[in-house]
Design an enzyme around this catalytic site. Structure first.
Site, PDB file in Angstrom:
ATOM      1  N   GLY A  64     -25.855 -15.930  17.408  1.00 40.57           N
ATOM      2  CA  GLY A  64     -26.522 -15.733  16.497  1.00 40.57           C
ATOM      3  C   GLY A  64     -25.307 -14.552  16.302  1.00 40.57           C
TER       4      GLY A  64
ATOM      5  N   THR B 214     -23.843 -15.007  21.258  1.00 40.80           N
ATOM      6  CA  THR B 214     -23.792 -16.402  21.316  1.00 40.80           C
ATOM      7  C   THR B 214     -24.461 -17.105  22.696  1.00 40.80           C
ATOM      8  OG1 THR B 214     -21.605 -16.049  20.868  1.00 40.80           O
ATOM      9  CG2 THR B 214     -21.817 -18.099  21.521  1.00 40.80           C
TER      10      THR B 214
ATOM     11  N   LYS C   3     -27.634 -15.691  27.030  1.00 38.02           N
ATOM     12  CA  LYS C   3     -27.292 -15.159  25.091  1.00 38.02           C
ATOM     13  C   LYS C   3     -26.128 -13.895  26.385  1.00 38.02           C
ATOM     14  CE  LYS C   3     -29.095 -14.206  21.405  1.00 38.02           C
ATOM     15  NZ  LYS C   3     -30.542 -14.551  20.204  1.00 38.02           N
TER      16      LYS C   3
ATOM     17  N   ASP D  79     -38.059 -10.420  15.166  1.00 35.13           N
ATOM     18  CA  ASP D  79     -36.905 -11.067  14.100  1.00 35.13           C
ATOM     19  C   ASP D  79     -37.300 -12.312  14.322  1.00 35.13           C
ATOM     20  OD1 ASP D  79     -34.869 -11.632  13.301  1.00 35.13           O
ATOM     21  OD2 ASP D  79     -33.725 -12.343  14.663  1.00 35.13           O
TER      22      ASP D  79
END
Lengths: 185, 731
Positions: B88, B92, B110, B203
């Site tokens: 993203g 990663t 992540k 988001d």
């Protein structure tokens, strides 16, 4: 970056101050480039992005949207379209270089992804050259293509940004893209 | 191709030919210079293929900076990295598992990209972890662990979710519009849960909302909750200055995220609006010239006939025409309200957005469309699927009559419930049109009602008439016209008694409504006797909804008459019913809201008995229920906050009262505008708070403000009161 007021300059520019464009453009380029890289990171295998997305993102980041008119916005997008073209072409050149092994390290991506990207890159480079050739014939028609193809502008926005009628913009677009297509073939 | 100096000729001929008819074009080409004509013909022939080429967006390329890969087997604290799952904008994601086997399941790790301000992020991470760990909702992927990798990059360990992005899932299974909305409501529930714990997602987008097949229905899981904030804010809550760190996805990002204005729960409301839009129409929301985002959304939702309409409709198991009808109207309005550029103009909460969608699914009028009469009637007609003739000037009450008759004729219990809903809706509608019970625009509303009432009087003595009398009476009562309400309530009770018997549920309901009005008229003895009789029968028949209604309204009466012991007993009885039947209660006051009501009453009792600590605790309980089930920004929630704040002030606890009052004020002002008694009430309490804190100047300013607004609004009562209080202050 923070000391340049893009909103102000954009308004000056669409009000007729051509100098303002020169001051705005570097920031548009930086911003678009940054966004493009961020997007590339996030879209692993298929970075087919509508260019409008990128330009729109840059627009949102750089311009105080509540203070500008849609005409200002069209001018911004038109300015950004040339920049978008440069970014795409720069990237395509580098990719082409990587493929030919000019010092770039091999990619870890799949083979066919490389092949796909490379063919896209070649296409873009061909288009870039054809656009230069078209600009020798009609700079305005080359700009119409930039606005439409690299910034996703509508005919109305393109017409506003280039100071022509919508009808002219439409005819320019038909003529230019047919000619470009032939020139690239 | 011809050289540049021949271009004007090419261009001229091309344009002329474009304008010409076919035979004329042929003649023009034949007459022109042969070279020029050949080029123009080639251009015309190439148009189609050129369209195909230029119809594809340019390709940005693939990531050629893949510098931060972690090889399989890399250790991150106790976690061992397996394959990469995706990347993203900020990092990663890898599949990983505990190297020591202490945690059986695979997790998602992540790792943020190189170059982010690690020290700051790590510090931030420590602070936020506790908060994120409180998110325990089945719809939210859990944050499990976190730390710093060997190369200094921070990483987050999260529950691994292997599902499909929301939109892809819905398309793959050809979910209907309704099924999509239900799925979306699950998303809202998860977001709402987080908002109650003060975590904003920031988001939200389809790829952060994964769906898996469940046993009964699909299961929604939200990824990366609060992560954007974790990675983008410094410890003191300021946004980091590095532009790369302002992470969001523009298509779904609210305007305030782009401008750097404060991010609030309203930001998620906006993103949810964008996601809903995409889920409904199958394309992402994009800005178009001369339109704001909400306008753009409406334009697309209203004009579904698009080139890909067949495909879009097919993915929703319907036809383009039907899809267009489904999206136009309510859903258009819902998206429009969620996508407003100004945060305060959107739905006040995710819960409110969800609530409107639920209203749409049940056919109730959505709040997003406001309360224009034409819409209300349209919604009413749509909700009741039997044919209703909408004659020009037909009144709402007449429509209600038609509805009621149809219901009564069918004698289907389910439909009867819906008729009860009709009454509630009408009542709410009139209350909403005319919130203060005053006559703003009231003439036309009243006209309708009066005409409806007249027509009702002409009806034969049927149950339908009884039902309608009850409805009309309740609406009159809601409008404050007790004189017109009373005879109709009495008539309804008489008619039901004659037709159905004294102890029939309908009779009892009508009688209860009459008692309620008598309370408002101050005829408490009669009201009490009636309430009591209804309660006795309901106890005998064990009707939970009726019992909740009876106990709570009678307890109110006892509270008003200071018979606290009797009130307490009824509250206990009502709460016990809710223990056994958690969803019992009259429409829109059922379940948790009913429970909140009882707790509120209990708090009032404790307050009157001087047990202030108990009262505060009880108010808090009620407040939490309101927040959870009405939403934190609901006017009733704010009203309870005001009440609680005055109690806290009574205890001398101005510090605790302050924030409550501030929130209540913003909610009430948003709901009613600056000039409304409920707003004045908050200001008034704030003035009390200021006086207690020894800040007479602020108190003075608040009283002056109330007075100025009340005077401007012609509210002499509040103006005089504020004037008096200000005068006392100066003494």
């Amino acid at each position: 970056m923070a000391d340049v007021d893009v909103t102000q300059m954009l308004r000056a520019f669409s009000g007729g101050d051509a100098e303002a464009a020169a001051r705005v453009l570097p920031h548009v380029y930086d911003e678009l480039h940054r966004i493009a890289l961020a997007r590339l990171r996030s879209e692993r295998d298929d970075a087919t992005l509508a260019p409008l997305d990128l330009v729109h993102e840059a627009y949102l980041r750089l311009v105080r949207v509540t203070e500008v008119t849609w005409q200002d916005r069209a001018h911004f997008f038109a300015l950004a379209s040339g920049t978008m073209r440069r970014i795409l072409v720069d990237r395509a050149r580098r990719r082409g270089a990587a493929k030919r092994g000019d010092g770039a390290r091999p990619d870890t991506l799949h083979e066919d992804a490389i092949a796909g990207a490379a063919s896209h890159a070649d296409e873009l480079l061909a288009l870039d050259a054809a656009l230069d050739a078209l600009a020798l014939r009609s700079p305005r028609q080359a700009r119409v293509v930039e606005c439409r193809y690299f910034a996703g502008l509508t005919f109305e926005e393109t017409a506003e940004a280039l100071g022509v009628s919508v009808r002219t913009a439409k005819e320019d677009w038909r003529l230019a893209k047919a000619w470009l297509y032939l020139a690239m073939r | 191709m011809l050289p540049p100096d021949r271009w004007p000729d090419v261009e001229r001929l091309f344009r002329t030919v474009l304008d010409a008819e076919a035979d004329e074009a042929a003649r023009l080409l034949a007459d022109a210079d042969a070279d020029v004509a050949a080029e123009v013909q080639a251009l015309l022939a190439a148009e189609h293929e050129a369209d195909t080429f230029f119809g594809r967006p340019p390709h940005l390329g693939n990531a050629d900076e893949v510098e931060d890969d972690l090889p399989r087997g890399t250790r991150l604290g106790p976690w061992e990295v397996a394959e990469e799952l995706g990347r993203g904008g900020m990092g990663t994601v890898y599949r990983a598992r505990r190297a020591d086997g202490a945690y059986a399941q695979d997790v998602a790790v992540k790792v943020v990209h190189r170059g982010m301000d690690s020290a700051q992020i790590v510090r931030r991470f420590q602070q936020e972890r506790t908060l994120l760990a409180t998110l325990a909702h089945e719809g939210v992927a859990r944050l499990i662990d976190g730390g710093v990798a060997g190369d200094g990059r921070p990483y987050l360990v999260m529950e691994l979710v292997e599902g499909q992005p929301l939109t892809a899932y819905a398309d793959a299974r050809r979910l209907t519009v309704e099924a999509r909305i239900r799925l979306f409501l699950d998303v809202c529930a998860a977001v709402s849960h987080a908002h109650q714990r003060l975590v904003v997602h920031r988001d939200l987008k389809p790829s952060n909302i994964l769906v898996t097949d469940g046993d009964v229905r699909p299961h929604v899981k939200l990824l990366d909750f609060g992560i954007a904030r974790l990675l983008t804010s410094s410890g003191d809550g300021e946004a980091l200055t590095l532009p790369e760190l302002r992470l969001f996805t523009p298509r779904y990002a609210a305007p305030e995220q782009a401008t750097g204005a404060p991010v609030t729960t309203a930001t998620d409301v906006y993103s949810l609006g964008a996601v809903l839009f995409e889920l409904l129409v199958g394309e992402a929301l994009r800005l178009a010239p001369g339109q704001t985002m909400p306008e753009r959304a409406s334009a697309v939702l209203r004009t579904m006939p698009r080139p890909d309409a067949e495909a879009v409709a097919h993915a929703r198991a319907t036809s383009p025409a039907r899809l267009e009808r489904m999206l136009r109207g309510d859903l258009d309005a819902v998206c429009h309200l969620a996508l407003r550029p100004e945060p305060h103009a959107r739905y006040p909460s995710v819960e409110a957005l969800a609530d409107d969608l639920r209203r749409h699914l049940t056919g109730l009028p959505v709040r997003a469309r406001g309360n224009t009469r034409r819409y209300l009637v349209a919604s009413f007609v749509r909700r009741h699927r039997w044919p209703v003739a909408v004659a020009a000037g037909a009144s709402i009450a007449v429509l209600a009559a038609t509805a009621a008759v149809a219901v009564q004729n069918r004698r289907i219990a389910h439909e009867r419930d819906r008729a009860e809903e009709v009454a509630t809706v009408l009542e709410n509608v009139f209350l909403r049109i005319d919130p203060g019970g005053q006559a703003e625009g009231g003439a036309s509303t009243r006209d309708l009602l009066d005409r409806g009432a007249e027509e009702t009087a002409q009806m034969a003595d049927t149950e339908a008439k009884a039902h309608l009398l009850d409805v009309v009476a309740r609406v009159y009562r809601a409008l404050g016209d007790h004189n017109r309400a009373l005879p109709r309530h009495e008539q309804a009770v008489r008619l039901y008694t004659a037709l159905r018997g004294r102890d029939a549920p309908e009779t009892l309901a009508a009688e209860h409504h009459l008692a309620y009005l008598l309370t408002a008229l101050g005829r408490t003895d009669e009201a009490e006797a009636m309430y009591r009789r209804v309660l006795e029968v309901r106890r005998r028949t064990g009707d939970p909804t009726g019992l909740v209604e009876s106990t709570s309204d009678l307890a109110d009466l006892y509270l008003d008459t200071r018979r606290l012991a009797e009130a307490r007993a009824l509250i206990a009885e009502g709460l016990a019913v809710l223990e056994r039947h958690p969803n019992a209660g009259p429409p829109s006051l059922e379940g948790p809201i009913a429970r909140a009501g009882f707790l509120y009453q209990q708090a009032l009792i404790e307050q009157q008995e001087g047990r202030l600590d108990d009262a505060v605790a009880r108010f808090h309980e009620a407040l939490n229920l309101y927040r959870a089930h009405r939403g934190p920004n609901h006017i009733y929630t704010a009203a309870v906050e005001t009440k609680l704040a005055s109690l806290l002030l009574e205890q001398g606890n101005g510090a605790a009262a302050g924030p409550l009052l501030e929130h209540a004020r913003s909610v009430q002002e948003r709901a009613w505008g600056p000039s409304h008694p409920w707003v004045y009430a908050v200001y008034n309490t704030q003035a009390t708070q200021a006086i207690q804190a020894g800040d007479r100047d602020s108190a003075q300013a608040l009283y002056d403000r109330i007075r100025a607004r009340a005077e401007a609004a012609g509210d002499t009562l509040w103006a005089a009161r504020a004037k008096r209080q200000a005068a006392q202050l100066r003494r």
